[in-house]
Design a protein around this motif. Structure first.
Motif, PDB file in Angstrom:
ATOM      1  N   LYS A  66     -11.605  13.492  54.441  1.00  0.00           N
ATOM      2  CA  LYS A  66     -10.263  13.657  53.860  1.00  0.00           C
ATOM      3  C   LYS A  66      -9.177  13.091  54.766  1.00  0.00           C
ATOM      4  CE  LYS A  66     -11.166  17.556  50.810  1.00  0.00           C
ATOM      5  NZ  LYS A  66     -12.589  17.749  51.068  1.00  0.00           N
ATOM      6  N   ARG A  67      -9.268  13.386  56.069  1.00  0.00           N
ATOM      7  CA  ARG A  67      -8.174  12.981  56.960  1.00  0.00           C
ATOM      8  C   ARG A  67      -8.088  11.454  57.048  1.00  0.00           C
ATOM      9  NH1 ARG A  67      -7.815  15.609  62.800  1.00  0.00           N
ATOM     10  NH2 ARG A  67      -7.710  17.473  61.517  1.00  0.00           N
ATOM     11  N   GLN A  68      -9.238  10.806  57.260  1.00  0.00           N
ATOM     12  CA  GLN A  68      -9.232   9.334  57.359  1.00  0.00           C
ATOM     13  C   GLN A  68      -8.744   8.702  56.061  1.00  0.00           C
ATOM     14  OE1 GLN A  68     -13.364   9.107  58.781  1.00  0.00           O
ATOM     15  NE2 GLN A  68     -12.655   7.385  60.007  1.00  0.00           N
ATOM     16  N   THR A  69      -9.232   9.263  54.942  1.00  0.00           N
ATOM     17  CA  THR A  69      -8.842   8.724  53.641  1.00  0.00           C
ATOM     18  C   THR A  69      -7.342   8.884  53.428  1.00  0.00           C
ATOM     19  OG1 THR A  69     -11.003   9.346  52.807  1.00  0.00           O
ATOM     20  CG2 THR A  69      -9.329   8.839  51.162  1.00  0.00           C
ATOM     21  N   LEU A  70      -6.820  10.045  53.846  1.00  0.00           N
ATOM     22  CA  LEU A  70      -5.395  10.313  53.673  1.00  0.00           C
ATOM     23  C   LEU A  70      -4.552   9.332  54.493  1.00  0.00           C
ATOM     24  CD1 LEU A  70      -3.649  12.391  52.155  1.00  0.00           C
ATOM     25  CD2 LEU A  70      -3.485  13.671  54.286  1.00  0.00           C
ATOM     26  N   VAL A  71      -4.992   9.060  55.722  1.00  0.00           N
ATOM     27  CA  VAL A  71      -4.256   8.114  56.568  1.00  0.00           C
ATOM     28  C   VAL A  71      -4.227   6.731  55.897  1.00  0.00           C
ATOM     29  CG1 VAL A  71      -4.311   6.866  58.771  1.00  0.00           C
ATOM     30  CG2 VAL A  71      -4.674   9.337  58.727  1.00  0.00           C
ATOM     31  N   SER A  72      -5.383   6.307  55.368  1.00  0.00           N
ATOM     32  CA  SER A  72      -5.433   5.004  54.679  1.00  0.00           C
ATOM     33  C   SER A  72      -4.520   4.996  53.470  1.00  0.00           C
ATOM     34  CB  SER A  72      -6.858   4.695  54.218  1.00  0.00           C
ATOM     35  OG  SER A  72      -7.704   4.673  55.317  1.00  0.00           O
ATOM     36  N   LEU A  73      -4.559   6.120  52.728  1.00  0.00           N
ATOM     37  CA  LEU A  73      -3.717   6.215  51.523  1.00  0.00           C
ATOM     38  C   LEU A  73      -2.244   6.145  51.879  1.00  0.00           C
ATOM     39  CD1 LEU A  73      -5.311   8.922  49.223  1.00  0.00           C
ATOM     40  CD2 LEU A  73      -4.732   6.602  48.606  1.00  0.00           C
ATOM     41  N   VAL A  74      -1.855   6.883  52.926  1.00  0.00           N
ATOM     42  CA  VAL A  74      -0.442   6.899  53.332  1.00  0.00           C
ATOM     43  C   VAL A  74       0.008   5.488  53.702  1.00  0.00           C
ATOM     44  CG1 VAL A  74       1.151   7.703  55.137  1.00  0.00           C
ATOM     45  CG2 VAL A  74      -0.364   9.325  54.014  1.00  0.00           C
ATOM     46  N   GLY A  75      -0.886   4.740  54.370  1.00  0.00           N
ATOM     47  CA  GLY A  75      -0.564   3.355  54.729  1.00  0.00           C
ATOM     48  C   GLY A  75      -0.234   2.526  53.498  1.00  0.00           C
ATOM     49  N   VAL A  76      -1.077   2.648  52.475  1.00  0.00           N
ATOM     50  CA  VAL A  76      -0.847   1.865  51.248  1.00  0.00           C
ATOM     51  C   VAL A  76       0.410   2.353  50.529  1.00  0.00           C
ATOM     52  CG1 VAL A  76      -1.840   1.175  49.029  1.00  0.00           C
ATOM     53  CG2 VAL A  76      -3.314   1.432  51.009  1.00  0.00           C
ATOM     54  N   VAL A  77       0.577   3.680  50.478  1.00  0.00           N
ATOM     55  CA  VAL A  77       1.753   4.245  49.794  1.00  0.00           C
ATOM     56  C   VAL A  77       3.032   3.723  50.447  1.00  0.00           C
ATOM     57  CG1 VAL A  77       3.037   6.370  49.346  1.00  0.00           C
ATOM     58  CG2 VAL A  77       0.570   6.322  49.004  1.00  0.00           C
ATOM     59  N   LEU A  78       3.086   3.800  51.792  1.00  0.00           N
ATOM     60  CA  LEU A  78       4.285   3.325  52.494  1.00  0.00           C
ATOM     61  C   LEU A  78       4.476   1.825  52.279  1.00  0.00           C
ATOM     62  CD1 LEU A  78       4.118   5.282  55.874  1.00  0.00           C
ATOM     63  CD2 LEU A  78       5.646   5.659  53.948  1.00  0.00           C
ATOM     64  N   GLY A  79       3.363   1.086  52.352  1.00  0.00           N
ATOM     65  CA  GLY A  79       3.448  -0.366  52.167  1.00  0.00           C
ATOM     66  C   GLY A  79       4.024  -0.720  50.809  1.00  0.00           C
ATOM     67  N   VAL A  80       3.491  -0.094  49.758  1.00  0.00           N
ATOM     68  CA  VAL A  80       3.965  -0.395  48.399  1.00  0.00           C
ATOM     69  C   VAL A  80       5.417   0.069  48.223  1.00  0.00           C
ATOM     70  CG1 VAL A  80       3.634   0.160  45.952  1.00  0.00           C
ATOM     71  CG2 VAL A  80       1.667  -0.378  47.376  1.00  0.00           C
ATOM     72  N   ALA A  81       5.719   1.260  48.749  1.00  0.00           N
ATOM     73  CA  ALA A  81       7.073   1.808  48.583  1.00  0.00           C
ATOM     74  C   ALA A  81       8.110   0.911  49.266  1.00  0.00           C
ATOM     75  CB  ALA A  81       7.128   3.223  49.141  1.00  0.00           C
ATOM     76  N   PHE A  82       7.830   0.498  50.499  1.00  0.00           N
ATOM     77  CA  PHE A  82       8.800  -0.354  51.208  1.00  0.00           C
ATOM     78  C   PHE A  82       8.851  -1.753  50.603  1.00  0.00           C
ATOM     79  CE2 PHE A  82       8.456   2.863  54.621  1.00  0.00           C
ATOM     80  CZ  PHE A  82       9.808   3.152  54.700  1.00  0.00           C
ATOM     81  N   PHE A  83       7.694  -2.219  50.138  1.00  0.00           N
ATOM     82  CA  PHE A  83       7.666  -3.501  49.433  1.00  0.00           C
ATOM     83  C   PHE A  83       8.666  -3.461  48.274  1.00  0.00           C
ATOM     84  CE2 PHE A  83       6.290  -6.592  46.402  1.00  0.00           C
ATOM     85  CZ  PHE A  83       5.566  -7.563  47.082  1.00  0.00           C
ATOM     86  N   LEU A  84       8.578  -2.383  47.482  1.00  0.00           N
ATOM     87  CA  LEU A  84       9.460  -2.262  46.314  1.00  0.00           C
ATOM     88  C   LEU A  84      10.923  -2.098  46.728  1.00  0.00           C
ATOM     89  CD1 LEU A  84       7.412   0.025  43.923  1.00  0.00           C
ATOM     90  CD2 LEU A  84       8.018  -2.369  43.593  1.00  0.00           C
ATOM     91  N   ALA A  85      11.146  -1.252  47.744  1.00  0.00           N
ATOM     92  CA  ALA A  85      12.532  -0.989  48.151  1.00  0.00           C
ATOM     93  C   ALA A  85      13.201  -2.283  48.626  1.00  0.00           C
ATOM     94  CB  ALA A  85      12.547   0.059  49.259  1.00  0.00           C
ATOM     95  N   VAL A  86      12.502  -3.000  49.504  1.00  0.00           N
ATOM     96  CA  VAL A  86      13.092  -4.236  50.049  1.00  0.00           C
ATOM     97  C   VAL A  86      13.205  -5.300  48.957  1.00  0.00           C
ATOM     98  CG1 VAL A  86      12.786  -6.078  51.741  1.00  0.00           C
ATOM     99  CG2 VAL A  86      12.230  -3.735  52.363  1.00  0.00           C
ATOM    100  N   SER A  87      12.127  -5.449  48.181  1.00  0.00           N
ATOM    101  CA  SER A  87      12.134  -6.462  47.124  1.00  0.00           C
ATOM    102  C   SER A  87      13.249  -6.194  46.113  1.00  0.00           C
ATOM    103  CB  SER A  87      10.773  -6.471  46.428  1.00  0.00           C
ATOM    104  OG  SER A  87      10.857  -7.154  45.229  1.00  0.00           O
ATOM    105  N   SER A  88      13.408  -4.924  45.708  1.00  0.00           N
ATOM    106  CA  SER A  88      14.422  -4.615  44.688  1.00  0.00           C
ATOM    107  C   SER A  88      15.829  -4.887  45.223  1.00  0.00           C
ATOM    108  CB  SER A  88      14.299  -3.166  44.225  1.00  0.00           C
ATOM    109  OG  SER A  88      14.567  -2.290  45.293  1.00  0.00           O
ATOM    110  N   LEU A  89      16.031  -4.610  46.515  1.00  0.00           N
ATOM    111  CA  LEU A  89      17.352  -4.876  47.105  1.00  0.00           C
ATOM    112  C   LEU A  89      17.623  -6.375  47.216  1.00  0.00           C
ATOM    113  CD1 LEU A  89      18.108  -2.422  50.046  1.00  0.00           C
ATOM    114  CD2 LEU A  89      19.354  -2.743  47.922  1.00  0.00           C
TER     115      LEU A  89
END
Lengths: 247, 414
Positions: free
Chosen positions: B16-39
């Motif tokens: 669970k912990r390793q999977t969660l860390v990987s997931l958080v990485g993707v979540v942050l990546g996609v979220a910042f991708f969208l935030a920067v791209s939309s701006l």
């Protein structure tokens, strides 16, 4: 009948038919590891194993017993010679076809049960059936429960392997090996990691496979009692069959 | 459920912990991708919109893209004609027969046009002089093709129409000369003609240079001032669909001969800068996802290393190399897909937050909000990139898993 009740010295109650078909044949099989210093693990072994036969492969440590078993089980491919399974020359098969033959016609039992730790006992036994995909899920589950019941571990179906004793795990491993109704069960030191009671149990079960299920069993063993229960003992020394070898 | 998928889910849920860390990485990546791209895309679109709104979609000027050919060269197009020391005939600048040409342009569907005579003049007031750009316009037509009417601080184009001797100036110029509505200024043209004109309107566009140097007056008055009677040197064209500008400009230029420049052609350099900016922006935000994919690679590599024995058992059971590979590719896909979905939600939340940010830049009276763009293609791009980079991260360990030779592992284990 529980696994413990099955313990005891097994004896063949029905004679092996002399004209029983050969299900596994090694034809001058050589397995050599190439390298700076080439090592020959199996050196020109030729043998026939008939349907319903219980064969024990014995020999000193490092003599090539397990290597021969892996070749017979299509887990490894010979450097020279051929292995025939159920009348088919397996030397013409690629990796995927060998995997298919293992799935359909062979079952393995190892010294260390090798059950998947994250799956339940029931799931471990269902695994080969799900991969083969010939049984409906309900049917596969029913067969897995039947096998577990037969080997006295039905009540452990929803436990993880880590919650079982060594003997129970090995019986689950045997149930898994039988899941796809294989022609041949290959066992590598199946009692090597068990206490005497559990060893006797596993010995009885594998012996009964040849009688009750009509399976062929080929087992590598150091266990004299196990070998005594076999129909035939094959001695391997330095990668070759040695008829005169005795433990 | 496919057994490979079942095994993949079991592997991930048991770590669970390793999977969660990987997931958080993707979540942050996609979220910042969208935030920067939309701006970035939002500011680009805002910029283009301002560009389109504040400048003519097409400007027809009294120029030709190529100089006119000499009669001798036209007479012998395939001949070896050499003409030297030609002194071209002096001509009065301006669009010849502009009324007919204007009629033609206005007859095109979805097109509005207005004539303009542009020139330079010197504006003097209280002993001070300032060079200005003077545009002679027909107020009623100008309203149809320009947003200048919306920028009036005082007065309007109608007051200019009502007062032929009036002049409209920018706020910058009014401040510089301390001019008010009704002030009279002296306007001197390059030909030496001088006219006293009354300020009848003050506009403010926010562009300081424009507000200090641009003036408008009635077309007829400017024609007199510049000594170019009945001439105009610009046709300003506005379209219902600004994106047709390039095609319409080409059509107009082919028909009337004068150089017609669309806003797209005029801002090609700016647009190429915006494109470069987008490439840089997407490279940077993609790098976040690439870093996130290293997390996935790490997790799946660890699982492959820990599960080598299980892989050997699966292969001994009859699983093919492709089956084993699929297990680990599914793991990458699961992390990528779930991470992308959560990242889209997180990204949209950030975008909503950015939209609420109010700024008041210096020199601007109105509060402006950050321009956030909600276009679908950036969501598709972020998801596709996240899932593909997750799959790519899973590919190497999956390939390694597929190549596990069971005998090597079983021999070692026993």
């Amino acid at each position: 009948m529980t696994g413990e009740e099955r313990a005891g010295a097994p004896t063949r109650t029905t004679p092996l038919a002399a004209d029983a078909p050969v299900v596994l044949r090694a034809e001058n099989v050589v397995r050599r590891l190439e390298g700076e210093v080439p090592v020959t693990l199996v050196d020109g072994v030729t043998l026939d194993i008939r349907r319903g036969e219980f064969v024990a492969i014995m020999g000193p440590s490092g003599s090539g017993k397990s290597s021969l078993l892996y070749l017979l089980g299509l887990l490894d491919v010979p450097s020279e010679g051929r292995v025939w399974l159920d009348g088919e020359d397996t030397s013409r098969y690629g990796e995927d076809e060998l995997a298919n033959r293992r799935l359909e016609k062979l079952g393995f039992v190892f010294q260390f049960h090798f059950l998947l730790a994250e799956f339940t006992v029931l799931d471990n036994v269902r695994l080969p059936m799900r991969r083969l995909g010939r049984r409906a899920p309900d049917e596969a589950e029913a067969r897995a429960r039947e096998l577990l019941g037969h080997f006295g571990v039905a009540e452990q179906a929803h436990k993880r392997p880590s919650q079982l004793s060594g003997g129970q795990r090995q019986r689950v491993a045997i149930a898994r090996a039988l899941a796809n109704d294989p022609l041949v069960v290959l066992a590598d030191e199946p009692t090597g990691n068990l206490d005497s009671v559990s060893s006797a149990n596993v010995r009885r079960i594998l012996h009964d496979l040849t009688h009750e299920f009509g399976k062929t069993v080929v087992a590598v063993t150091h266990d004299g009692a196990f070998a005594a229960a076999a129909d035939r003992r094959i001695g391997i020394v330095d990668g070759r069959i040695d008829e005169s070898w005795r433990p | 459920m496919a057994i490979q998928l079942d095994i993949a889910i079991t592997h991930l849920t048991s770590r669970k912990r390793q999977t969660l860390v990987s997931l958080v990485g993707v979540v942050l990546g996609v979220a910042f991708f969208l935030a920067v791209s939309s701006l970035m895309r939002g500011s680009e679109k805002d910029f283009i919109e301002r560009l389109v709104d504040n400048s003519p979609h097409i400007t027809v000027s009294d120029e030709f893209r190529t100089a006119g050919r000499q009669p001798a060269a036209l007479a012998w197009p395939d001949g070896a004609v050499r003409i030297s020391n030609v002194k071209p005939q002096t001509e009065t600048r301006g669009i010849r027969g502009w009324r007919q040409k204007l009629e033609y342009v206005e007859a095109l569907p979805g097109v509005r046009a207005a004539p303009v005579l542009m020139g330079s003049a010197v504006l003097t007031f209280a002993g001070r002089e300032e060079g200005v750009s003077l545009s002679g316009v027909v107020p009623a037509m100008m309203k149809e093709v320009s947003t200048i009417e919306d920028r009036f601080v005082e007065g309007s184009l109608d007051t200019l129409a009502a007062n032929p001797n009036g002049i409209v100036i920018g706020q910058g110029l009014a401040d510089k000369f301390d001019l008010d509505m009704g002030s009279t200024v002296s306007v001197v043209s390059a030909t030496g003609v001088t006219r006293a004109m009354k300020v009848v309107g003050i506009f403010r566009t926010g562009n300081a240079a424009y507000d200090e140097s641009q003036t408008f007056a009635a077309l007829k008055r400017v024609q007199v001032l510049l000594d170019r009677p009945n001439r105009v040197n610009r046709l300003i064209v506005q379209l219902d669909d600004p994106h047709r500008a390039r095609d319409v400009a080409t059509e107009v230029e082919r028909t009337i001969g004068y150089k017609s420049v669309s806003w797209i052609e005029a801002t090609e350099d700016i647009q190429s800068v915006l494109q470069v900016r987008n490439v840089i922006m997407y490279s940077v935000v993609s790098a976040i996802l690439v870093v996130a994919s290293f997390g996935i690679y790490n997790t799946i590599s660890t699982i492959v290393m820990e599960k080598t024995r299980d892989i050997a058992i699966l292969k001994s059971m009859g699983f093919r190399a492709a089956d084993v590979q699929r297990v680990f590719l599914y793991e990458g896909l699961i992390v990528g897909a779930i991470g992308s979905f959560a990242g889209l939600l997180a990204g949209m939340a950030i975008m909503k937050g950015l939209e609420q940010v109010a700024l008041k830049p210096p020199g601007v009276n109105d509060v402006i909000h950050l321009p956030v763009w909600w276009g679908a293609d950036q969501f598709v791009l972020a998801t596709a990139f996240a899932v593909l980079s997750s799959l790519a991260a899973a590919w190497l360990p999956a390939r390694k898993a597929g190549r596990v030779h069971p005998v090597d592992i079983l021999r070692g284990a026993s």
